[in-house]
Each structure stands twice: as C-alpha cells, then as structure tokens.
Design a protein around this motif. Structure first.
Motif, PDB file in Angstrom:
ATOM      1  N   LYS A  55       0.820  -1.215   0.000  1.00 35.22           N
ATOM      2  CA  LYS A  55       0.000   0.000   0.000  1.00 35.22           C
ATOM      3  C   LYS A  55       0.851   1.262   0.000  1.00 35.22           C
ATOM      4  N   THR A  56       2.010   1.188   0.613  1.00 32.23           N
ATOM      5  CA  THR A  56       2.836   2.389   0.799  1.00 32.23           C
ATOM      6  C   THR A  56       4.185   2.305   0.096  1.00 32.23           C
ATOM      7  N   ASP A  57       4.385   1.239  -0.680  1.00 31.73           N
ATOM      8  CA  ASP A  57       5.686   1.001  -1.308  1.00 31.73           C
ATOM      9  C   ASP A  57       5.701   1.551  -2.733  1.00 31.73           C
ATOM     10  N   PHE A  58       6.527   2.575  -2.936  1.00 31.47           N
ATOM     11  CA  PHE A  58       6.709   3.164  -4.267  1.00 31.47           C
ATOM     12  C   PHE A  58       8.183   3.115  -4.657  1.00 31.47           C
ATOM     13  N   GLN A  59       8.895   2.115  -4.118  1.00 33.16           N
ATOM     14  CA  GLN A  59      10.331   2.009  -4.329  1.00 33.16           C
ATOM     15  C   GLN A  59      10.690   1.902  -5.808  1.00 33.16           C
ATOM     16  N   TYR A  60       9.935   1.113  -6.556  1.00 30.97           N
ATOM     17  CA  TYR A  60      10.319   0.826  -7.937  1.00 30.97           C
ATOM     18  C   TYR A  60       9.569   1.697  -8.935  1.00 30.97           C
TER      19      TYR A  60
ATOM     20  N   LEU B 207       8.382   5.722  -7.872  1.00 28.27           N
ATOM     21  CA  LEU B 207       8.848   7.058  -7.505  1.00 28.27           C
ATOM     22  C   LEU B 207      10.118   7.035  -6.658  1.00 28.27           C
ATOM     23  N   GLY B 208      10.473   5.859  -6.124  1.00 26.69           N
ATOM     24  CA  GLY B 208      11.735   5.745  -5.413  1.00 26.69           C
ATOM     25  C   GLY B 208      11.693   6.081  -3.943  1.00 26.69           C
ATOM     26  N   PHE B 209      10.577   5.821  -3.286  1.00 23.85           N
ATOM     27  CA  PHE B 209      10.500   6.025  -1.842  1.00 23.85           C
ATOM     28  C   PHE B 209       9.352   5.207  -1.271  1.00 23.85           C
ATOM     29  N   THR B 210       9.278   5.209   0.063  1.00 24.21           N
ATOM     30  CA  THR B 210       8.173   4.583   0.785  1.00 24.21           C
ATOM     31  C   THR B 210       7.428   5.676   1.530  1.00 24.21           C
ATOM     32  N   LEU B 211       6.113   5.556   1.601  1.00 12.48           N
ATOM     33  CA  LEU B 211       5.290   6.538   2.294  1.00 12.48           C
ATOM     34  C   LEU B 211       4.831   5.928   3.617  1.00 12.48           C
ATOM     35  N   SER B 212       5.117   6.623   4.720  1.00 10.10           N
ATOM     36  CA  SER B 212       4.738   6.090   6.031  1.00 10.10           C
ATOM     37  C   SER B 212       3.243   6.285   6.273  1.00 10.10           C
ATOM     38  N   ALA B 213       2.765   5.728   7.384  1.00 15.74           N
ATOM     39  CA  ALA B 213       1.356   5.868   7.734  1.00 15.74           C
ATOM     40  C   ALA B 213       0.977   7.316   8.008  1.00 15.74           C
ATOM     41  N   THR B 214       1.978   8.131   8.335  1.00 16.68           N
ATOM     42  CA  THR B 214       1.721   9.563   8.584  1.00 16.68           C
ATOM     43  C   THR B 214       2.086  10.416   7.375  1.00 16.68           C
ATOM     44  N   ASN B 215       2.221   9.764   6.209  1.00 16.27           N
ATOM     45  CA  ASN B 215       2.541  10.441   4.947  1.00 16.27           C
ATOM     46  C   ASN B 215       3.947  11.017   4.920  1.00 16.27           C
TER      47      ASN B 215
ATOM     48  N   ASP C 101      -3.347  18.374  -5.609  1.00 17.24           N
ATOM     49  CA  ASP C 101      -4.210  19.352  -4.933  1.00 17.24           C
ATOM     50  C   ASP C 101      -5.286  18.724  -4.051  1.00 17.24           C
ATOM     51  N   LEU C 102      -5.150  17.455  -3.725  1.00 14.12           N
ATOM     52  CA  LEU C 102      -6.064  16.789  -2.798  1.00 14.12           C
ATOM     53  C   LEU C 102      -5.267  16.278  -1.607  1.00 14.12           C
ATOM     54  N   ALA C 103      -5.907  16.189  -0.457  1.00 15.83           N
ATOM     55  CA  ALA C 103      -5.222  15.745   0.763  1.00 15.83           C
ATOM     56  C   ALA C 103      -4.524  14.402   0.532  1.00 15.83           C
ATOM     57  N   ALA C 104      -3.317  14.291   1.053  1.00 19.84           N
ATOM     58  CA  ALA C 104      -2.479  13.135   0.752  1.00 19.84           C
ATOM     59  C   ALA C 104      -2.859  11.914   1.567  1.00 19.84           C
ATOM     60  N   ASN C 105      -2.786  10.764   0.939  1.00 20.15           N
ATOM     61  CA  ASN C 105      -2.773   9.466   1.601  1.00 20.15           C
ATOM     62  C   ASN C 105      -2.236   8.459   0.605  1.00 20.15           C
TER      63      ASN C 105
ATOM     64  N   ARG D 122      -1.250   6.005  -4.931  1.00 26.20           N
ATOM     65  CA  ARG D 122      -1.316   4.870  -5.863  1.00 26.20           C
ATOM     66  C   ARG D 122      -2.201   5.202  -7.062  1.00 26.20           C
ATOM     67  N   GLU D 123      -3.327   5.846  -6.795  1.00 27.44           N
ATOM     68  CA  GLU D 123      -4.228   6.231  -7.889  1.00 27.44           C
ATOM     69  C   GLU D 123      -3.553   7.204  -8.843  1.00 27.44           C
ATOM     70  N   ALA D 124      -2.780   8.143  -8.297  1.00 29.62           N
ATOM     71  CA  ALA D 124      -2.109   9.128  -9.142  1.00 29.62           C
ATOM     72  C   ALA D 124      -1.035   8.476 -10.007  1.00 29.62           C
ATOM     73  N   VAL D 125      -0.281   7.539  -9.431  1.00 32.63           N
ATOM     74  CA  VAL D 125       0.752   6.846 -10.198  1.00 32.63           C
ATOM     75  C   VAL D 125       0.110   6.029 -11.325  1.00 32.63           C
ATOM     76  N   SER D 126      -0.994   5.361 -11.031  1.00 33.08           N
ATOM     77  CA  SER D 126      -1.681   4.561 -12.053  1.00 33.08           C
ATOM     78  C   SER D 126      -2.298   5.435 -13.136  1.00 33.08           C
ATOM     79  N   ALA D 127      -2.818   6.603 -12.756  1.00 34.25           N
ATOM     80  CA  ALA D 127      -3.504   7.474 -13.715  1.00 34.25           C
ATOM     81  C   ALA D 127      -2.558   8.063 -14.747  1.00 34.25           C
ATOM     82  N   ASN D 128      -1.253   8.094 -14.441  1.00 33.59           N
ATOM     83  CA  ASN D 128      -0.307   8.714 -15.377  1.00 33.59           C
ATOM     84  C   ASN D 128       0.401   7.693 -16.261  1.00 33.59           C
ATOM     85  N   LYS D 129      -0.135   6.488 -16.382  1.00 37.05           N
ATOM     86  CA  LYS D 129       0.513   5.477 -17.212  1.00 37.05           C
ATOM     87  C   LYS D 129       0.605   5.890 -18.672  1.00 37.05           C
TER      88      LYS D 129
END
Length: 659
Positions: free
Chosen positions: A550-555, A557-565, A592-596, A601-608
C-alpha cells in the motif's frame, strides 16, 4: 610484580615537562605531542595491571551465581556472585561480544551498584581505563572468596535497549547480568546458577534444573560458555509443548501476555513436528541432546530472534497462534533460528569461535552463517507446511527485486557488509539502498545459495543438490554439540565433494563484485525456471506477503510513504532522490487533494499514458515545496514469473522431502 600502567600525575607546564611539548614547524607555536601509555598522567588511586589473556587452565572452584529477577514492576535484575579467589590481582570481565550479535554489544551501561566484599570487608574495585568492560580487584591476603553484587537496570521501553521484563514475562540473557574472571576460556569457568522468579511463574531453559521450589530454580553447574548460550524465558502464562515426533527432545516453551495466547492448535503443533522431521532429513543428525524453542507471544516484550546451540529466543505477535499466518516473517522465525543450531553454533566460522566473550569477533563468513541459514530457514518453512510454497516464492520475488535495484553495489561488495555490525550494531541510515548493510549478508547471500543449489541440480541431472552439502558439512556426530570451526576453503571443499566445480571463483565473484557493472546474483532464479518481473496489481495472496504494497513506491517514484505520509526509504538515484527530496519531508497534498497512500497509488496509475503528471505538495518543518513527477511507468510490484518450458526447480526445492 606486573608492570604498572599508572604514572604519577604531573602538571604539564611549558618547558618543565621533558618531551611534553614540541615546536610546531608549520605554525611557529608550541604543539602538544601525543602522550604514550608510559608518560600519560592518570589520576587513579592505584596501578592498573594488564588484563590477563585467556589460557587453557581451568578456573579453580565453582562460582555461585544467584539472580533475583522477581522485581518485574521496577524492571530490575539483582545479582549476587560468590567467587573463589586467591590473594593478588583479579580482573573481572563483563561480556562484550555477545553470541549472535556479531559485534561488541554487551550493555555495560546498564550495570550499576557494583560492590565487592571479602571476609566481611568492602574491597574497592577499579575500572580499566582502556577497556571499561574490565574491573580490577586487589584481593587481600587471607580472603578465599569474594562476593560481587550489582543490578542490571533493564529498560522500560525499546528506544535504546529492548524490553526484557514485563509484569507478565521475562527474557533473561545471563550474559547481560554477570561478571567472570579474566585469563580463562569460557569453557574453563564453572558457574552454579540459580534464579528467583515472581510467585506462580514457570520457565523454559536449556539448562538442567536441580530444584524448583518457592519460585527459586537451582540449576546444575555448567561452564560459562554453556550458561551464556542458554537463555531463559519465564512468565505467569506458560506452556511447554512436545514437538519431537521421535521422542521428547524438542519443545515449544511459550510465554504470553495473556493466558489465551499460548495455545497452539493440533494443526500448528503438527507443522512444528514436520519442521523437526524435515530438518532431520536435511542435516541427517542432531547437534544437541535436547532443544528448547523459547517463544514469547507478546506486544510488550522487545522483539528478538536469536540463535543458541540448544535453544533459541523468539518473540512473535501476541495473536501468533490465534491469527495464524498473518506474518510470513513471524512464521519463518523459528525455522531460521533452528537451522542455526547446525549453521552458526555447531559448525561455526573459525573467526567467531573465540576463547571467551571479550575477545573480538570477526565476521568474514556471515554470508554462510546467516546467508545459508536464511536459505534453509525459508526452505524448511515451506517443507514443514508452516507456509505454502507460493508464499516463499512471493518472498523470493521481493528479495530479488530489492537487490536488482540496489545502487550500493556500485561501491560496496557483499563481502564488506559482513563488517556492518562491527561498524555500529545494526544502525540505520536514511539511504539504506546506497549504504548496504546487515540484511545483505542474509538476503543477497540467500540468492547466492539458490544459485549454487540450482547449479548443482542442473549439472548432476538432479542427482545432487545443496541438501547434500548440508548433510556433509553440517551433519554427523549425532547428539554432539561441540563447536567446529571452519574457513572459506572448507566451504569450497565441501561443495566440491558434492559436485566438482570452481566454487572458489563462483563464490568470490559474487561476494567481491562492485562497480557500475556489478549485478545482483539472479542466475539461480533463471535456473529455477523463473524470471523477475513487475506487476501493477497484486493478488490477495501476494498482498499478504508483500505487506508494504500500500505504501511502497520504491520501484516507481523511489521512496516509501509512512502511515503519517512521511517520505522514507529514499532510493539512491531514484526519482525522488533526483528531485532533491531528502529525509524528513511529509506529503501534504497529491494533485491538490489531501495526501494518503491510496491517493498516491491512484495518481501513479492514472499517469501510465503520461497525461496526468503527479504533483506533490511537501512540508518539512516550516518549509513547503511542490514537486512534479512525469513518471509514466505505473505501479511496480515484484513477481516471479514462470519461464515456459523450463523445469520448476524452485517448487522442487521448497517441497517436503519424503526421506
């Protein structure tokens, strides 16, 4: 009389102390010369004798060793040692290099109240100024034994040292709460230990009990080596379960935060019985007279997984038995530590087989000690039925992807990561992908051993495998647990005994490779019938293993997002790194929407298709910045994909042996 390291204190005044000051040729000023041990002024009450080196002689007499671990509310362990002595200089050591830590980690900072008495009189001790783990005592004439008392102030939380005492349980590691005479091998010093536990508690330990009455357990005398290698788990909620299909030599000793957390089901017990059977078939002989798994189901005791020769320390989640299979890491813990009784304890790298616990350890063969244990631990987890084959394959995908994307190999070979604990025990840093570290001699070495296993299988038309190496190298001498040291050439010779090959080059190439062209050792996957791929959609079974999906974007964007963003795990050279994003930034908004994490994940998928760039608003302290990623690769989660028309050796390796 031994030469003293004490020199009378002097006042170093310019021109009055010969050799104390010298003229600096570059500045025209007077510069101090580094003092030598012979001319260093020490403001100490008496001379400090040298610390005796260990000899083969046995220490005369038995050390009575009483531990009071009943003060669980204040988390204080009280110790009283009665030590036979003769008049003269005596040096007592606090253990520094602890088993399984591969580093100088003895927490002497937590030892307080050290008091020495002899013949009813107080004897002042003096700490060594070079090695603060040593206490020097001048034993007066006529004193035949001394009493040493002190406290181990165990910690209330896990911020620096792990919690070892709670109101419900205790994890006693004897080496954290004892002193022993210098000048002897640990096998030549005899202790007679006892422990006082809270009323109503029971315990598990690999020591032999003489008596247990009124909360006090008295144990048969043992040498220091065996004592330190035999930790104790005690608790108000305790259960002992026999899991040895061939007798009563192997047990689960379970303590829990609550009474309903210590009850494995018959099916679960069956898995652990299978573990013992499959290990017997793999190694061919048991290097112990009995074996005690010490298991804490807890959310309060500090986490641990630590090997010993006839036992292991294991902490798992408090719902381990009631929510079975929630965590593959927890399921695989006991098999890993059990393998260590063969690999690491009985068969041990020679540079870790030291005379006592204050001789420095070297770690040149941790890629065998830990790496092959990681391999066999996963294999036995699957062969025993503790986890399905598919789960282990999914975990191998994670390992392969991590090392296939690890930039740190450019400068640091795997061999050097064996030194990581010596550089600072399992310290973290913000750029782990570049630094490399402890996990590499576990998990990258796992890939090397898979490579070796599949090479042997392919070259011998499946007649031989790494199983044969395991039986030949780690097996034999059933019931004996005397350690046997080995060096690199012994590993090579044992591999050649299974299948003649240039194993020295095979291993050194993979261990020493560094530079821009160095690659992860993935040949074993291909030989197993699999290739590493990436997917943007995991199955439910894969999500259970790749718990960070859910929070792994290593491969991507190149980072991990914690539970506190908060952004963490920034991959060196990845997109976030190249965008000048460092540690400490928090994602406030995504497009421009609150982060979580879901929104990212939706944003990364939408830019395919490249039509919807990913815009992040970041905050660090009082600073804000906006970063835009034009990345169009979609979500990337690792997966091992079968290579059509090839033999599925990986499933064969992970399947149970029938004999």
């Amino acid at each position: 009389m031994m030469k003293s390291r004490l020199v009378l204190a002097t006042l170093l005044l310019c021109g009055t102390a010969t050799g104390a000051l010298a003229h600096s040729p570059w500045s025209g000023t007077m510069a101090p010369v580094a003092p030598t041990p012979q001319n260093t002024p020490l403001a100490l009450p008496r001379a400090i004798p040298p610390i005796p080196a260990p000899t083969q002689a046995a220490y005369p007499g038995v050390i009575r060793y009483e531990v009071d671990a009943s003060d669980v509310e204040r988390k204080i362990v009280r110790v009283r040692q009665t030590i036979p002595v003769t008049a003269g200089d005596l040096t007592l050591l606090y253990p520094k290099f602890l088993p399984g830590n591969h580093a100088a980690t003895g927490p002497i900072q937590l030892i307080s109240g050290v008091t020495v008495t002899g013949a009813g009189q107080r004897i002042e001790w003096l700490r060594d100024t070079i090695d603060p783990y040593a206490f020097h005592v001048e034993v007066p004439a006529g004193v035949s034994e001394i009493v040493v008392e002190f406290q181990w102030l165990t910690q209330p939380d896990n911020s620096t040292w792990r919690v070892v005492m709670t109101p419900e349980m205790l994890n006693l590691q004897w080496e954290k709460a004892l002193l022993y005479p210098a000048g002897y091998h640990s096998t030549g010093i005899t202790f007679q230990p006892s422990i006082k536990l809270p009323t109503g508690w029971n315990y598990g330990v690999a020591l032999d009990t003489d008596s247990f009455e009124g909360g006090v357990a008295n144990f048969k005398p043992v040498d220091l080596y065996t004592l330190i290698d035999s930790p104790l788990f005690g608790g108000a909620n305790f259960k002992r379960v026999d899991i040895d299909p061939d007798g009563s030599g192997v047990h689960l000793n379970i303590v829990g935060d609550k009474p309903d957390q210590i009850n494995p089901t018959p099916t679960q017990i069956g898995y652990y019985e299978n573990l013992i059977t499959q290990a017997d078939r793999l190694f061919g002989a048991r290097p112990y007279d009995r074996y005690e798994f010490l298991v804490a189901t807890t959310k309060h005791l500090g986490g641990i997984g630590l090997e010993h020769h006839r036992s292991s320390e294991n902490s798992v989640p408090d719902d381990f038995f009631t929510n079975w299979g929630k965590s593959l890491g927890s399921i695989g813990l006991l098999p890993h530590e059990y393998v260590h009784t063969w690999n690491g304890k009985r068969q041990r790298p020679a540079d870790e087989l030291t005379a006592n616990h204050n001789i420095p350890s070297q770690n040149t063969l941790l890629w065998v000690y830990e790496g092959q244990t990681e391999y066999w631990g996963d294999v036995l987890t699957s062969r025993s039925g503790l986890a399905p084959v598919a789960d282990i394959i999914t975990s191998f995908a994670e390992v392969a992807a991590f090392y296939d994307n690890q930039p740190g190999r450019e400068w640091r070979p795997l061999q050097d990561t064996n030194n990581h604990n010596l550089l600072g025990y399992r310290t973290s840093n913000p750029y782990a992908s570049w630094m490399r570290g402890t996990g590499d001699y576990y998990r990258e070495a796992l890939l090397i051993w898979l490579d070796a296993d599949t090479l042997i299988r392919e070259a011998t038309n499946e007649r031989k495998s790494l199983d044969d190496f395991a039986k030949g190298f780690f097996g034999g001498d059933n019931g004996s647990y005397a350690p046997r040291g080995y060096v690199f050439d012994d590993v090579v010779a044992a591999l050649n005994a299974v299948h003649p090959y240039d194993w020295a080059t095979f291993l050194r190439t993979r261990l020493d490779a560094a530079g821009p062209d160095a690659k992860a050792p993935l040949d074993g996957l291909a030989r197993s019938g699999y290739r590493l791929t990436y997917t943007d959609t995991l199955t439910e079974a894969e999500k259970k293993i790749q718990t960070g999906w859910k929070t792994d974007f290593q491969y991507s964007l190149g980072f991990t997002l914690s539970a506190t963003n908060r952004i963490s795990g920034i991959r060196w050279g990845g997109l976030a790194f190249e965008a000048d994003i460092g540690p400490g930034w928090e994602v406030i908004a995504i497009n421009d929407l609150a982060a979580n994490a879901d929104r990212l994940r939706e944003a990364v998928s939408a830019n395919k298709d490249g039509s919807a760039p990913i815009k992040l608003l970041l905050k660090r302290g009082d600073a804000f910045r906006t970063v835009q990623f034009d990345y169009a690769g979609g979500l990337r989660y690792p997966r091992l994909e079968r290579i059509e028309g090839t033999r599925d050796r990986l499933t064969e390796i992970l399947s149970p042996r029938r004999r």
